[in-house]
Write a protein that holds these residues in place. Structure first.
Motif, PDB file in Angstrom:
ATOM      1  N   ALA A  30      -0.343  37.947  44.630  1.00  0.00           N
ATOM      2  CA  ALA A  30       0.678  38.954  44.343  1.00  0.00           C
ATOM      3  C   ALA A  30       0.101  40.361  44.317  1.00  0.00           C
ATOM      4  CB  ALA A  30       1.343  38.636  42.997  1.00  0.00           C
ATOM      5  N   GLU A  31      -1.152  40.506  43.864  1.00  0.00           N
ATOM      6  CA  GLU A  31      -1.724  41.847  43.788  1.00  0.00           C
ATOM      7  C   GLU A  31      -1.936  42.466  45.165  1.00  0.00           C
ATOM      8  OE1 GLU A  31      -5.226  38.946  42.925  1.00  0.00           O
ATOM      9  OE2 GLU A  31      -3.072  39.106  42.508  1.00  0.00           O
ATOM     10  N   TYR A  32      -2.117  41.641  46.182  1.00  0.00           N
ATOM     11  CA  TYR A  32      -2.232  42.166  47.541  1.00  0.00           C
ATOM     12  C   TYR A  32      -0.869  42.558  48.094  1.00  0.00           C
ATOM     13  CZ  TYR A  32      -7.193  41.157  48.203  1.00  0.00           C
ATOM     14  OH  TYR A  32      -8.560  41.164  48.120  1.00  0.00           O
ATOM     15  N   SER A  33       0.132  41.726  47.889  1.00  0.00           N
ATOM     16  CA  SER A  33       1.478  42.059  48.368  1.00  0.00           C
ATOM     17  C   SER A  33       1.991  43.338  47.723  1.00  0.00           C
ATOM     18  CB  SER A  33       2.448  40.912  48.066  1.00  0.00           C
ATOM     19  OG  SER A  33       2.097  39.752  48.761  1.00  0.00           O
ATOM     20  N   ALA A  34       1.717  43.508  46.435  1.00  0.00           N
ATOM     21  CA  ALA A  34       2.244  44.664  45.701  1.00  0.00           C
ATOM     22  C   ALA A  34       1.757  45.982  46.290  1.00  0.00           C
ATOM     23  CB  ALA A  34       1.851  44.563  44.230  1.00  0.00           C
ATOM     24  N   LYS A  35       0.570  45.986  46.895  1.00  0.00           N
ATOM     25  CA  LYS A  35       0.026  47.223  47.454  1.00  0.00           C
ATOM     26  C   LYS A  35       0.858  47.748  48.629  1.00  0.00           C
ATOM     27  CE  LYS A  35      -4.784  46.082  46.317  1.00  0.00           C
ATOM     28  NZ  LYS A  35      -6.152  45.874  46.874  1.00  0.00           N
ATOM     29  N   TYR A  36       1.634  46.863  49.246  1.00  0.00           N
ATOM     30  CA  TYR A  36       2.361  47.234  50.459  1.00  0.00           C
ATOM     31  C   TYR A  36       3.871  47.208  50.279  1.00  0.00           C
ATOM     32  CZ  TYR A  36      -2.237  46.908  52.438  1.00  0.00           C
ATOM     33  OH  TYR A  36      -3.563  47.125  52.688  1.00  0.00           O
TER      34      TYR A  36
END
Length: 388
Positions: free
Chosen positions: A110-116
């Motif tokens: 989720a922390e990677y998706s949130a960046k975009y």
């Protein structure tokens, strides 16, 4: 290995099944020459819903059960450990690390998706061309953050591997190749008949070939011209670029040339030593590079099957339309040659939007003869292997 190299493989094994089965045996990484390996087969991965906590890894022939973490992180972490403590440090080595990401199914942390999840990515989506391939009729915009997040997750994983090379004092004397096996996946398959075949697992696919035409499964440039990065300090100038063709099947003879090993005999080797491509210098080929994907040729699949590169020209070829009620796929492939052609000048038209076949009929005729010879060799070799 005859030159003293230790060999290791991690990730997606797309040549056979790895699971033991009493009804058949396939040569796995160990039988293919890898001293150490950890992988999964193609079909064992999507069945478990996503890249997190993969359940079907096999290491050196032994099942591991569920492995915690994400696929690219799992294989890179094991590869880093091998570099640090498991290899014979008196030997040179060959590593092959093959991640599923960003292959479907796509499900990053989720922390990677949130960046975009932001307006900048929304604007990117408006600008992307997607190889002129039609996008889904339904709204899939909420998923683009997952695709971009997955790409960064893979990038970070590769970065950790590069860091380990540095820490082990190996970075200055190691050739690193980073590339892909085909163009980006499409959320749908666009059909020339006007319809779309949808597959929800692909709704998170937002990779783009930019101005190139076509995506995965297309013989156009967008289907096989992929990112390629080569790093060898002191040999390949840092930051340099090259427009010279380097094909996937060139990797074997190129590596053989670098380590002064003979190219294997008694089998068809389609590539050449193309290290000069990394230096933006001419590469001499005895045969043209050719690509093929077996779209079935019936009324639903009317895109081309074959492409061939010669200098600045790309020739696109179609096999005749297949009637599935009369011919099986194997029969259709075994008994037909390309019969229709398009020609593109890639220097002037990299997006392949201007077919110049009518303008240069002699070029088409000459290249078509060469394509047919290469197609028959490839087709007949494949069919002979299937009979065995």
């Amino acid at each position: 290995k005859e030159k003293g190299y230790e060999t290791a493989f991690w990730g997606k094994w797309h040549l056979s099944t790895l699971e033991k089965n009493p009804n058949y045996t396939h040569p796995g990484p160990g039988e293919q020459g890898f001293d150490y390996w950890m992988g999964t087969t193609l079909n064992s991965f999507p069945a478990h819903g996503g890249p997190s906590n993969p359940k079907r890894f096999i290491k050196n022939g032994e099942p591991l059960g569920e492995v915690g973490g994400w696929y690219c992180d799992v294989i890179v972490d094991d590869a880093r450990e091998w570099l640090k403590s498991k290899r014979n440090k008196e030997k040179p080595f060959f590593m092959y690390v093959c991640s599923h990401e960003p292959h479907t199914p796509i499900d990053p942390p989720a922390e990677y998706s949130a960046k975009y999840d932001n307006p900048w990515v929304d604007q990117l989506e408006k600008e992307n061309k997607y190889g002129t391939v039609a996008r889904p009729k339904k709204d899939i915009s909420e998923y683009k953050k997952d695709y971009y997040g997955t790409v960064q997750q893979l990038d970070d994983a590769v970065g950790r591997l590069m860091q380990t090379l540095e820490e082990q004092g190996l970075a200055e004397n190691t050739l690193v190749l980073f590339t892909s096996d085909n163009g980006p996946e499409t959320p749908v398959t666009f059909l020339e008949s006007g319809g779309q075949w949808e597959d929800p697992i692909r709704d998170k696919c937002f990779g783009t070939p930019g101005e190139l035409r076509g995506m995965k499964r297309y013989p156009y440039e967008g289907g096989h011209r992929v990112p390629g990065i080569a790093r060898l300090p002191g040999k390949i100038p840092a930051g340099s670029e090259s427009d010279v063709l380097f094909n996937g099947c060139d990797i074997l003879p190129t590596v053989c040339g670098l380590v002064d090993a003979p190219v294997p005999e008694g089998r068809n080797i389609d590539g050449v030593d193309a290290f000069n491509a990394f230096l933006d210098k001419t590469v001499t080929r005895q045969e043209n590079a050719v690509w093929f994907f077996p779209h079935h040729g019936d009324t639903w699949y009317m895109m081309p099957q074959v492409s061939m590169r010669e200098g600045k020209y790309s020739l696109i070829g179609w096999l005749p339309q297949r009637d599935p009620d009369v011919q099986t796929l194997d029969q259709w492939l075994a008994n037909n040659d390309p019969v229709r052609f398009e020609l593109y000048d890639l220097e002037l038209d990299p997006g392949q939007g201007n077919d110049i076949a009518d303008k240069y009929p002699e070029t088409v005729a000459t290249m078509a003869k060469k394509m047919t010879v290469l197609w028959r060799e490839m087709r007949d070799e494949g069919l002979a292997g299937k009979k065995k």
